[in-house]
Design an enzyme around this catalytic site. Structure first.
Site, PDB file in Angstrom:
ATOM      1  CB  ALA A   1      -0.893   0.016   1.239  1.00 33.40           C
ATOM      2  CE  LYS A   2       5.390   5.207  -0.446  1.00 33.37           C
ATOM      3  NZ  LYS A   2       6.632   4.522  -0.089  1.00 33.37           N
ATOM      4  N   GLY A   3       0.522   5.838   0.789  1.00 33.58           N
ATOM      5  CA  GLY A   3      -0.373   6.964   0.997  1.00 33.58           C
ATOM      6  C   GLY A   3       0.361   8.269   0.803  1.00 33.58           C
TER       7      GLY A   3
END
Ligand code: NAD
Length: 411
Positions: free
Chosen positions: A101-103
């Protein structure tokens, strides 16, 4: 070519080698969930601004999703999507029990105060707390965020979920963090550079190294390699490059940067060069450890290094990748080269869940073991199948994620 498309190009080359069917290609390409949230935040001067926050949850076939949180003015959904997919392959290549994931928040982290950063972080947690958690999705620091941001993050999340330090990693050591997290990515880059030199039959002592970027990753990599008797002849930061044919004294440069607001500007014990010149130096090893897309079709022909270690994410554009391969310059890809950070993040998460504090020796020993195992697996596969190290790394990762997807009955 946009960022996600570039990663997909690498994915497709490896998927072709693996003869992956279309059904799995689609499942492993499309992110499971993409979240865009509006973050209304009051600034110190009373102005109210609306920022955009993103979290892309790419794949969770192998475990809870893992990936950093970036505060940078250029953050957009495509960039976050590409970095989220890279995390799926990075965690799989090192065989960590995670997905990817990444944000990010589109804000210039250098133009906001600490209080503003805290308010942005807490608002972001308010918006996404139901979708993250130690068994769902575990953020960590990235560009523009650090251990302080992670401490605010945990505090805000705990208001919703109770005591839960394992919701993020990269926390302050004295606040549920782990010793050795800060040095981990740079140390991992150093460990793998030594392994790659040995595999290429080159002596470590006296091998020359140029490193772009003297932040968390670049400075720790430089320190590790100098201690391993490599000659780090050039370092750089946003202020420019610094070259010394006899080797830059890394501890001296680090002290200079610390005393000058983390900047090398004016560093006296080296000749000033540009960041572009640094990339084209005639050295044994080139380590881009700052920005993405710094090696392109414009300069790939002029790279003289015998080997490139991708400490930054995506520093080599796909078109340049092919030029370098054709010129016989091996590239240790980002999904393996900079995986030290997420590996020690995994130790931090495990430590939090065990309520048992690990010591630095244990962290360093297990980091070395996991990275070395991944490196040997990738190097062997590349030789066996006559493919690049990047294609081999993606093949190892894709095979693991595809297998988990099949075992779960999803394909
Ligand atoms: P950082 O912010 O600590 O340091 C970045 C360095 O790059 C600084 O020295 C800065 O001056 C320099 N820089 C910025 N703009 C530049 C420019 N235009 N030209 C040359 N140098 C420039 O960041 P970091 O944590 O060291 O991360 C560096 C890279 O490594 C990023 O691509 C990041 O995504 C990647 N990475 C970091 C980690 C981690 O654990 N920190 C893990 C995996 C990948």
């Amino acid at each position: 070519m946009r960022a996600f498309e570039a990663v997909q190009q690498y994915f497709n080359s490896a998927a072709d080698e693996l003869e992956l069917n279309d059904e799995l290609r689609t499942l492993l390409t499309i992110p499971e969930r993409e979240i865009t949230v509006q973050l209304p935040v009051e600034m110190d001067d009373g102005r109210k601004v609306s920022l955009l926050g993103y979290r892309v949850q790419h794949n969770r076939a192998r475990g809870p999703m893992k990936g950093g949180l970036r505060y940078h003015h250029e953050v957009d959904l495509d960039e976050v999507r590409s970095l989220a997919s890279l995390m799926t392959w990075k965690t799989a290549v090192v065989n960590l029990p995670y997905g990817g994931a990444k944000g990010g928040v589109a804000v210039d982290s250098r133009a906001i105060s600490s209080r503003e950063k805290e308010r942005i972080t807490r608002k972001f947690v308010d918006e996404i707390h139901e979708l993250i958690g130690p068994d769902k999705d575990i953020p960590a620091p990235d560009m523009g965020t650090d251990h302080e941001v992670m401490a605010w993050f945990v505090n805000q999340y705990n208001k919703y979920a109770g005591f839960n330090p394992a919701v993020v990693t990269g926390k302050p050591v004295e606040h549920y963090g782990i010793p050795g997290r800060e040095e981990a990515t740079g140390r991992g880059v150093g460990i793998l550079t030594i392994k790659a030199l040995a595999r290429l039959g080159r002596k470590v002592a006296g091998s020359t190294v140029a490193i772009q970027g003297f932040g968390n990753v670049g400075a720790h990599a430089a320190k590790f390699l100098a201690e391993s008797e490599c000659k780090v002849v050039a370092i750089s930061d946003v202020s420019g490059g610094y070259y010394n044919a006899d080797g830059v004294d890394i501890l001296n440069a680090a002290r200079f940067a610390r005393d000058h607001q983390n900047s090398l500007a004016g560093y006296p014990n080296a000749d000033q060069i540009t960041n572009e010149q640094l990339l084209e130096l005639d050295v044994t090893v080139l380590i881009p450890a700052a920005l993405g897309s710094v090696i392109t079709t414009d300069n790939a022909d002029r790279i003289k290094a015998k080997m490139i270690i991708e400490a930054a994410n995506s520093p080599v554009r796909p078109e340049a990748d092919q030029i370098l391969i054709d010129r016989g310059i091996p590239i240790l890809p980002d999904v393996l080269a900079n995986a030290g950070g997420v590996t020690v993040s995994y130790f931090e998460w495990a430590q939090n869940r065990q309520f048992y504090q690990w010591n630095l020796n244990r962290v360093r020993g297990e980091l070395d073991h996991l990275l070395t195992t991944a490196f040997e697996t990738v190097w062997e596969l590349a030789a066996q199948r006559n493919v690049s190290l990047r294609t081999a790394a993606f093949m190892v990762a894709i095979e693991r994620v595809a297998r988990a997807t099949k075992l779960a009955g999803l394909a």
